[in-house]
Design a protein around this motif. Sequence first.
Motif, PDB file in Angstrom:
ATOM      1  N   ALA A   1       0.828  -1.205   0.000  1.00  0.00           N
ATOM      2  CA  ALA A   1       0.000   0.000   0.000  1.00  0.00           C
ATOM      3  C   ALA A   1       0.864   1.257   0.000  1.00  0.00           C
ATOM      4  CB  ALA A   1      -0.920  -0.016   1.218  1.00  0.00           C
ATOM      5  N   GLY A   2       1.981   1.236   0.755  1.00  0.00           N
ATOM      6  CA  GLY A   2       2.861   2.393   0.777  1.00  0.00           C
ATOM      7  C   GLY A   2       3.505   2.660  -0.566  1.00  0.00           C
ATOM      8  N   SER A   3       3.836   1.583  -1.292  1.00  0.00           N
ATOM      9  CA  SER A   3       4.443   1.744  -2.617  1.00  0.00           C
ATOM     10  C   SER A   3       3.510   2.480  -3.561  1.00  0.00           C
ATOM     11  CB  SER A   3       4.815   0.379  -3.186  1.00  0.00           C
ATOM     12  OG  SER A   3       5.778  -0.262  -2.376  1.00  0.00           O
ATOM     13  N   LYS A   4       2.200   2.235  -3.436  1.00  0.00           N
ATOM     14  CA  LYS A   4       1.228   2.898  -4.312  1.00  0.00           C
ATOM     15  C   LYS A   4       1.127   4.391  -4.022  1.00  0.00           C
ATOM     16  CE  LYS A   4      -1.662  -1.207  -4.969  1.00  0.00           C
ATOM     17  NZ  LYS A   4      -3.012  -1.812  -4.766  1.00  0.00           N
ATOM     18  N   LEU A   5       1.480   4.786  -2.780  1.00  0.00           N
ATOM     19  CA  LEU A   5       1.395   6.201  -2.399  1.00  0.00           C
ATOM     20  C   LEU A   5       2.734   6.913  -2.546  1.00  0.00           C
ATOM     21  CD1 LEU A   5      -0.827   5.904   0.813  1.00  0.00           C
ATOM     22  CD2 LEU A   5      -1.520   6.706  -1.455  1.00  0.00           C
ATOM     23  N   GLY A   6       3.704   6.261  -3.168  1.00  0.00           N
ATOM     24  CA  GLY A   6       5.021   6.860  -3.340  1.00  0.00           C
ATOM     25  C   GLY A   6       5.134   7.761  -4.555  1.00  0.00           C
ATOM     26  N   ALA A   7       4.013   8.159  -5.143  1.00  0.00           N
ATOM     27  CA  ALA A   7       3.998   9.075  -6.292  1.00  0.00           C
ATOM     28  C   ALA A   7       3.386  10.398  -5.862  1.00  0.00           C
ATOM     29  CB  ALA A   7       3.229   8.466  -7.449  1.00  0.00           C
ATOM     30  N   ALA A   8       3.610  11.447  -6.658  1.00  0.00           N
ATOM     31  CA  ALA A   8       3.185  12.795  -6.275  1.00  0.00           C
ATOM     32  C   ALA A   8       1.675  12.986  -6.340  1.00  0.00           C
ATOM     33  CB  ALA A   8       3.884  13.822  -7.167  1.00  0.00           C
ATOM     34  N   GLY A   9       0.952  12.131  -7.070  1.00  0.00           N
ATOM     35  CA  GLY A   9      -0.471  12.320  -7.311  1.00  0.00           C
ATOM     36  C   GLY A   9      -1.320  12.640  -6.092  1.00  0.00           C
ATOM     37  N   PRO A  10      -1.307  11.785  -5.055  1.00  0.00           N
ATOM     38  CA  PRO A  10      -2.204  12.029  -3.918  1.00  0.00           C
ATOM     39  C   PRO A  10      -1.675  13.055  -2.909  1.00  0.00           C
ATOM     40  CG  PRO A  10      -1.011   9.978  -3.598  1.00  0.00           C
ATOM     41  CD  PRO A  10      -0.628  10.487  -4.960  1.00  0.00           C
ATOM     42  N   TRP A  11      -0.485  13.613  -3.129  1.00  0.00           N
ATOM     43  CA  TRP A  11       0.144  14.466  -2.122  1.00  0.00           C
ATOM     44  C   TRP A  11       0.044  15.946  -2.494  1.00  0.00           C
ATOM     45  CZ3 TRP A  11       1.560  12.511   2.421  1.00  0.00           C
ATOM     46  CH2 TRP A  11       1.759  11.127   2.500  1.00  0.00           C
ATOM     47  N   SER A  12      -0.060  16.767  -1.446  1.00  0.00           N
ATOM     48  CA  SER A  12      -0.039  18.219  -1.622  1.00  0.00           C
ATOM     49  C   SER A  12       0.680  18.839  -0.431  1.00  0.00           C
ATOM     50  CB  SER A  12      -1.461  18.784  -1.726  1.00  0.00           C
ATOM     51  OG  SER A  12      -2.204  18.525  -0.545  1.00  0.00           O
TER      52      SER A  12
ATOM     53  N   CYS B   1      -4.515   9.577   9.962  1.00  0.00           N
ATOM     54  CA  CYS B   1      -5.343   8.473   9.496  1.00  0.00           C
ATOM     55  C   CYS B   1      -5.659   7.537  10.669  1.00  0.00           C
ATOM     56  CB  CYS B   1      -4.636   7.700   8.377  1.00  0.00           C
ATOM     57  SG  CYS B   1      -3.286   6.645   8.940  1.00  0.00           S
ATOM     58  N   PRO B   2      -6.682   6.688  10.548  1.00  0.00           N
ATOM     59  CA  PRO B   2      -7.063   5.813  11.673  1.00  0.00           C
ATOM     60  C   PRO B   2      -6.227   4.540  11.795  1.00  0.00           C
ATOM     61  CG  PRO B   2      -8.611   5.539   9.862  1.00  0.00           C
ATOM     62  CD  PRO B   2      -7.681   6.647   9.452  1.00  0.00           C
ATOM     63  N   SER B   3      -5.245   4.338  10.930  1.00  0.00           N
ATOM     64  CA  SER B   3      -4.453   3.107  10.971  1.00  0.00           C
ATOM     65  C   SER B   3      -3.716   2.981  12.291  1.00  0.00           C
ATOM     66  CB  SER B   3      -3.448   3.087   9.817  1.00  0.00           C
ATOM     67  OG  SER B   3      -2.604   1.957   9.910  1.00  0.00           O
ATOM     68  N   ARG B   4      -3.610   1.729  12.772  1.00  0.00           N
ATOM     69  CA  ARG B   4      -2.883   1.453  14.006  1.00  0.00           C
ATOM     70  C   ARG B   4      -1.503   0.852  13.713  1.00  0.00           C
ATOM     71  NH1 ARG B   4      -6.902  -1.467  18.171  1.00  0.00           N
ATOM     72  NH2 ARG B   4      -5.200  -0.867  19.575  1.00  0.00           N
ATOM     73  N   LYS B   5      -1.088   0.889  12.449  1.00  0.00           N
ATOM     74  CA  LYS B   5       0.219   0.385  12.082  1.00  0.00           C
ATOM     75  C   LYS B   5       1.233   1.527  12.090  1.00  0.00           C
ATOM     76  CE  LYS B   5      -1.591  -3.329   9.128  1.00  0.00           C
ATOM     77  NZ  LYS B   5      -1.582  -3.926   7.769  1.00  0.00           N
ATOM     78  N   PHE B   6       2.465   1.205  12.491  1.00  0.00           N
ATOM     79  CA  PHE B   6       3.534   2.200  12.524  1.00  0.00           C
ATOM     80  C   PHE B   6       4.770   1.645  11.818  1.00  0.00           C
ATOM     81  CE2 PHE B   6       0.874   3.210  16.161  1.00  0.00           C
ATOM     82  CZ  PHE B   6       0.727   4.573  16.042  1.00  0.00           C
ATOM     83  N   PRO B   7       5.188   2.278  10.728  1.00  0.00           N
ATOM     84  CA  PRO B   7       4.543   3.408  10.062  1.00  0.00           C
ATOM     85  C   PRO B   7       3.332   2.961   9.239  1.00  0.00           C
ATOM     86  CG  PRO B   7       6.481   2.755   8.847  1.00  0.00           C
ATOM     87  CD  PRO B   7       6.468   1.904  10.089  1.00  0.00           C
ATOM     88  N   CYS B   8       2.392   3.878   9.056  1.00  0.00           N
ATOM     89  CA  CYS B   8       1.228   3.577   8.219  1.00  0.00           C
ATOM     90  C   CYS B   8       1.618   3.714   6.750  1.00  0.00           C
ATOM     91  CB  CYS B   8       0.073   4.512   8.563  1.00  0.00           C
ATOM     92  SG  CYS B   8       0.400   6.251   8.136  1.00  0.00           S
ATOM     93  N   LYS B   9       0.688   3.385   5.869  1.00  0.00           N
ATOM     94  CA  LYS B   9       0.992   3.429   4.431  1.00  0.00           C
ATOM     95  C   LYS B   9       1.266   4.848   3.958  1.00  0.00           C
ATOM     96  CE  LYS B   9      -3.896   3.610   3.052  1.00  0.00           C
ATOM     97  NZ  LYS B   9      -4.964   2.929   2.268  1.00  0.00           N
TER      98      LYS B   9
ATOM     99  N   SER C   1     -10.009   8.916   1.455  1.00  0.00           N
ATOM    100  CA  SER C   1     -11.434   8.734   1.170  1.00  0.00           C
ATOM    101  C   SER C   1     -12.308   9.768   1.857  1.00  0.00           C
ATOM    102  CB  SER C   1     -11.863   7.333   1.611  1.00  0.00           C
ATOM    103  OG  SER C   1     -11.585   7.132   2.987  1.00  0.00           O
ATOM    104  N   GLY C   2     -11.766  10.467   2.871  1.00  0.00           N
ATOM    105  CA  GLY C   2     -12.532  11.467   3.597  1.00  0.00           C
ATOM    106  C   GLY C   2     -12.507  12.817   2.922  1.00  0.00           C
ATOM    107  N   SER C   3     -13.218  13.769   3.546  1.00  0.00           N
ATOM    108  CA  SER C   3     -13.288  15.117   2.976  1.00  0.00           C
ATOM    109  C   SER C   3     -12.006  15.899   3.216  1.00  0.00           C
ATOM    110  CB  SER C   3     -14.477  15.880   3.585  1.00  0.00           C
ATOM    111  OG  SER C   3     -14.355  15.933   5.004  1.00  0.00           O
TER     112      SER C   3
END
Length: 450
Positions: free
Chosen positions: A25-36, A76-84, A53-55
């Motif tokens: 899941a973290g690999s999918k977020l390693g691009a600039a698209g979802p980040w600001s 985020c609500p994840s309980r994993k450290f580090p999260c995705k 997924s939230g507002s």
Amino acid sequence: MTQQGVRWTADQVLALAPDAASRKAGSKLGAAGPWSEAGSTDEGTVWGLCRGSGSKPYQTVIDIADAAGPAYKCSCPSRKFPCKHALGLLLLWAGGDGAVPPGQAPDWAEQWIKGRRERAQEKRTAGTDSASGPGDPEAARRRAERRAVRITAGATELEQRLADLLRGGLAGAEQAGYGLWEETAARMVDAQAPGLAARVRELGAIPASGPGWPVRLLEECALIHLLDQGWLRRERLPRDLAATVRSRVGLSASADGPPVRDRWLVLAQYDTADARLTTRRIWLYGADSGRTALLLSYGAAGRAPELAMPVGLELAAEVSAYPGAGQPRAALGEQFAPPVPTATRPPGVTTEQAAARYGEALRGDPWLDSVPVTLDRVIPTPDGDSWQLADADGDSALPLTPSARSRPGLWRLVALSGGAPVKVFGECGHHGFTPLTAWPEGTGAAVPLC
């Protein structure tokens, strides 16, 4: 040290993931698209907003300069450290393509960084104060004596149970099933000897485990008998061996060795878990001292330990050794700079020298499963249904352990080698060699195999 000039590799970032799902899941977020609004500072802070997924986007901030490894905060609500999201942001930062530019941290990130560093300083101050306090040595001595009496009673009972097993014949162990060993292990827990309890539990998995199980059972019973006798005769043992026996039965000790300041290369990091605890092992190599040290960190079941150090980094720090004959375990002390990538590699030995090193270590600790070793110029080679690491310039080889042969890291090692020699760090013991990290011939970054 300027963090802007330092970039981790993707492997170093993904080595922090608590599990395979987080890594994917973290690999999918390693691009600039979802980040600001992503950014970073020279002091080792990385932050960004990730669209979810939230507002509202998730606020993610990472303290790379933390002395115990990266620290993370995400809304985020994840309980994993580090999260995705933290993994994705680190991957984006590690890319070094300008997606995480230098800048001033926003208030929400600055407040968290300031707060946690103030708490860390207070904790260090409190630890110094408590260490210098007088305490109650007489009460501590009485507690230690009471526990020693319980362990002695447990060791004596265990000796009787081993004698009953041998008197009745090993075939009876297969008929008795696992319950016999679990009940005996519970008795060792009552005796406050967790080390003995863990070894007894391992006996339960040996009967009917395949051809030759009676031999393996007898070998393990002999080691437990040796540990029992070591405890019962601990007053007659040399100081270091007595400390090893106390550690093996489960008595905790403080790292009392003199602090060794060095440039410590992070050789490997991996986790093992059971129903109650996750144990993280981090192997370090001192570039100046030539020493190898093991850091242990623990987390409750289902949670990753806090201490995290990606493979291939180097940290200027002090470590202090724990007591015991040839024990590699150490405690991390003061860190003088944040971890940075390095091209340093540990020196290697041949497979024959590695086996000899394990044999020498057994003289100081007969219960030692393996020793840390770096093999130089070895080639992963098929050996029937198994694999081995063969010396490129000699005739000797080390078989891989069964656990190593079932790991995906074996195929990463084979691909990295491509039939050419590689340098490999791992653990060498009576079951064979477990590769943990490899370097290609010539230049190239460390490749984690676990």
